[in-house]
Write an enzyme that holds these catalytic residues in place. Structure first.
Site, PDB file in Angstrom:
ATOM      1  N   ASP A  93     -36.450 -14.720 -24.302  1.00 34.04           N
ATOM      2  CA  ASP A  93     -35.948 -16.095 -24.233  1.00 34.04           C
ATOM      3  C   ASP A  93     -35.915 -16.761 -25.605  1.00 34.04           C
ATOM      4  O   ASP A  93     -34.954 -17.461 -25.945  1.00 34.04           O
ATOM      5  CB  ASP A  93     -36.780 -16.923 -23.245  1.00 34.04           C
ATOM      6  CG  ASP A  93     -38.282 -16.756 -23.420  1.00 34.04           C
ATOM      7  OD1 ASP A  93     -38.727 -16.198 -24.450  1.00 34.04           O
ATOM      8  OD2 ASP A  93     -39.036 -17.180 -22.514  1.00 34.04           O
ATOM      9  N   HIS A 141     -45.894 -23.821 -12.709  1.00 34.98           N
ATOM     10  CA  HIS A 141     -46.013 -22.388 -12.971  1.00 34.98           C
ATOM     11  C   HIS A 141     -47.465 -22.063 -13.315  1.00 34.98           C
ATOM     12  O   HIS A 141     -48.197 -22.923 -13.816  1.00 34.98           O
ATOM     13  CB  HIS A 141     -45.088 -22.028 -14.154  1.00 34.98           C
ATOM     14  CG  HIS A 141     -44.916 -20.559 -14.406  1.00 34.98           C
ATOM     15  ND1 HIS A 141     -45.856 -19.790 -15.037  1.00 34.98           N
ATOM     16  CD2 HIS A 141     -43.873 -19.717 -14.137  1.00 34.98           C
ATOM     17  CE1 HIS A 141     -45.414 -18.545 -15.146  1.00 34.98           C
ATOM     18  NE2 HIS A 141     -44.220 -18.462 -14.609  1.00 34.98           N
TER      19      HIS A 141
END
Length: 665
Positions: free
Chosen positions: A396, A420
């Site tokens: 990413d 998360h």
């Protein structure tokens, strides 16, 4: 010109008390302890940092029963509530900097007599200013409209509103809109790409969450689930509900375990090939999503000045008002990801609200956004390619740097977020992931470092390697050397490595005792040592900076001596994960060290012959990197377009596309 909805007041439908602080705030703003900047010595800065994190919450609370609906909140008689919160304040500086929007309209609808709405704005230094106000009359109902300019928000700042109830309870809702050019009137659509690996229930619940949200439905093209595990999402008892909610918009694609980069690349490829959605959003399988954040990300991208990657924030799944980072950059000299120095990670909004935190009012510009929630325009994928074949780690961040170099910025957008598992609960610096961390960091640096030999990269790698060696983490040290060897082999083999490298890494590291985890504490021998600690010093004492430097110089020399005889049979200490720093472990010949997740521990044993061999190879390979960096950088950069192309990925996916096993909704 056309009117577009930018943002609306939202509330958590599940009435989760732990997240209410992100939606509505009953406390006053207190800035007195939060100085914008401070000079002086390190102690003064530490004191100021502690003051900045000091809780300002008064303990005032709203009751979940005050939530009337997804968009309406009841303010009790005589109560004052602020919507200057993470999800309901308007991030004006981001709209000012990155979009075509120049003015916004706030419309607040109130039902209840004597209610007052007060609109505020903040400057980049966090100081607030009252902008306007309005009060309902005897009729007890009204819609107040405030026209607001974005001109003052070059460096930072937010808009928000407070509601004060009079003699009656007040029900309030609100919308932020803007006049935009007619060619921006239609909203885009999104393919959501989810890579999953043995989390069937978590993934199925996420799919249901996406499918059941009626407001998200018009924006949703396809949900692509890349199934890479043996515990299938389709076997989850929650899958039928998810499939019913998403219908034909759901596709489950089964393939081998190619890591996060292989899973997301498959989603990117499918999205590019079918070309029906404006955007592709990468999302992890183990998140709880705020669906409104997806809509906001799409809206922001629709109105961006140029194709823009729009990322979301990550809150902790276990402490839901805690923000992991407000934005991330790559520090170019070290080539390491980090939060900007003028921000704070692990920020608890329940303790220190948005209006009391000056640093949150500066706009934070980023280099990348994690793919736990990240929206990428399809045109960007078509121009710069898909993910690098890295399995996990740095895919990413490398993509963000690649997009930036091509003229496509990344914006980590406030108001778009997921919950998360926090990175701090993982042990990815010393387990099997250490291989991918190290290899992929070097690859990304070779591709994007602006310095001739990667800046501090090689030196820092050497320092970290020696730290692992004196800590008796031989499996980690070996994996890092393997990673560097694989980088030297060049980029042509990256695709071929994807299916099998993880199994090879895991098999290799199991020969080392520091990688042999035990759940049962009695699996280890009892603690014994011939001599007590010097002067009775505790292992948890933090040595001074000078002491650490002395230890750094002497510890490698100590490693050359044979270990104490008793340490071969009995560990000398038991060290908690939080205390397992190199300067502590370097003093032992053996130790039981627990893992960060708290589930297991391993036996570390010093081996002076292994140390000598690993140190020799470490010095040799780092010297080789110094010599060959320019050649390697040129090689990797020349191959970047080829290895990230759809054609290259199609070849990698061929074993699973020839006998296609897609499960359409």
């Amino acid at each position: 010109m056309t009117t577009r909805l930018l943002q609306r007041q939202i509330l958590p439908l599940d009435r989760d008390f732990d997240v209410l602080a992100l939606y509505v705030d009953p406390d006053e703003a207190r800035l007195d302890a939060d100085k914008y900047e401070i000079g002086g010595n390190r102690a003064a800065k530490d004191l100021n940092n502690a003051a900045i994190r000091q809780a300002t919450s008064s303990g005032n609370q709203i009751h979940p029963d005050q939530i009337e609906s997804r968009t309406e909140l009841r303010v009790k008689s005589g109560e004052r509530l602020s919507f200057g919160t993470y999800f309901n304040a308007f991030p004006a500086s981001y709209w000012r900097r990155w979009t075509v929007v120049t003015d916004v309209t706030l419309s607040v609808e109130v039902a209840g007599s004597g209610a007052t709405v007060i609109v505020y704005k903040s400057m980049a230094n966090g100081r607030s200013q009252r902008v306007d106000s309005a009060t309902t009359g005897a009729e007890g109902r009204g819609t107040f409209v405030f026209d607001l300019s974005l001109k003052p928000f070059v460096d930072g700042g937010w808009y928000w509103y407070d509601v004060v109830a009079g003699d009656d309870d007040v029900v309030v809702s609100a919308e932020w809109t803007a006049e935009v050019p007619d060619d921006r009137a239609a909203h885009g659509t999104v393919d959501i790409a989810i890579t999953t690996m043995n989390r069937p229930d978590f993934c199925a619940k996420l799919l249901s969450q996406l499918g059941e949200d009626e407001d998200l439905a018009p924006y949703l093209d396809t949900v692509l689930v890349m199934e890479q595990g043996t515990q299938l999402v389709t076997d989850s008892p929650y899958f039928a509900k998810a499939q019913g909610a998403l219908g034909e918009r759901l596709r489950v694609i089964e393939q081998g375990n190619l890591g996060g980069s292989g899973g997301y690349a498959r989603g990117q490829l499918e999205s590019v090939r079918k070309a029906t959605a404006t955007y592709t959003m990468m999302m992890d399988d183990d998140v709880v999503c705020e669906p409104e954040g997806v809509v906001r990300a799409i809206t922001f991208a629709d109105l961006a000045r140029r194709p823009t990657i729009v990322g979301g924030h990550m809150f902790s799944l276990f402490s839901r008002s805690r923000l992991h980072s407000f934005g991330e950059i790559i520090q170019p000299w070290r080539f390491w990801w980090m939060s900007p120095l003028d921000t704070y990670s692990d920020w608890d909004f329940a303790s220190r609200n948005l209006r009391s935190s000056r640093w949150l009012h500066k706009r934070v510009d980023v280099d990348f956004n994690g793919w736990f929630s990240c929206l990428v325009p399809r045109v960007v994928l078509e121009e710069i390619g898909l993910s690098l074949p890295l399995f996990i780690k740095w895919d990413d961040s490398e993509f963000g740097l690649r997009a930036k170099a091509a003229g496509y910025p990344t914006v980590t957008f406030p108001g778009s977020a997921v919950w998360h598992v926090p990175w701090t609960d993982k042990n990815d610096a010393v387990d099997w992931q250490a291989y991918f961390h190290h290899r992929n960091r070097f690859i990304a640096a070779l591709l994007h470092s602006p310095y001739p030999k990667g800046g501090r990269m090689i030196r820092e790698s050497l320092n970290h390697q020696i730290a692992h060696l004196v800590s008796m983490q031989y499996s980690t040290a070996e994996l890092r050397l393997q990673a560097m060897e694989d980088v030297l082999a060049g980029p042509d083999g990256l695709h071929a490595m994807l299916p099998g490298r993880l199994a090879e890494v895991n098999a290799f590291r199991k020969q080392f005792t520091d990688a042999q985890l035990q759940v049962d504490p009695d699996a280890f021998p009892p603690i014994r040592r011939k001599k007590p600690p010097r002067k009775g010093r505790s292992a948890v004492e933090v040595p001074s900076r000078v002491s650490q430097l002395i230890t750094a110089g002497l510890a490698p020399l100590r490693q050359l001596k044979p270990p104490r005889d008793l340490s071969r049979e009995y560990p000398e200490a038991e060290v908690r994960a939080m205390d397992a720093k190199w300067y502590r472990l370097a003093s032992y010949d053996s130790a039981i060290v627990s893992m960060n997740d708290g589930t297991s521990a391993a036996l570390y044993q010093r081996d002076h012959e292994k140390f000598r061999d690993l140190m020799k190879r470490t010095l040799e390979i780092h010297e080789r990197y110094r010599r060959e960096w320019p050649r390697l950088a040129e090689l990797y950069r020349s191959k970047l377009g080829e290895i990230t192309s759809p054609a290259a990925w199609e070849e990698t996916f061929r074993p699973w596309t020839e006998d296609r096993t897609d499960l359409d909704g």
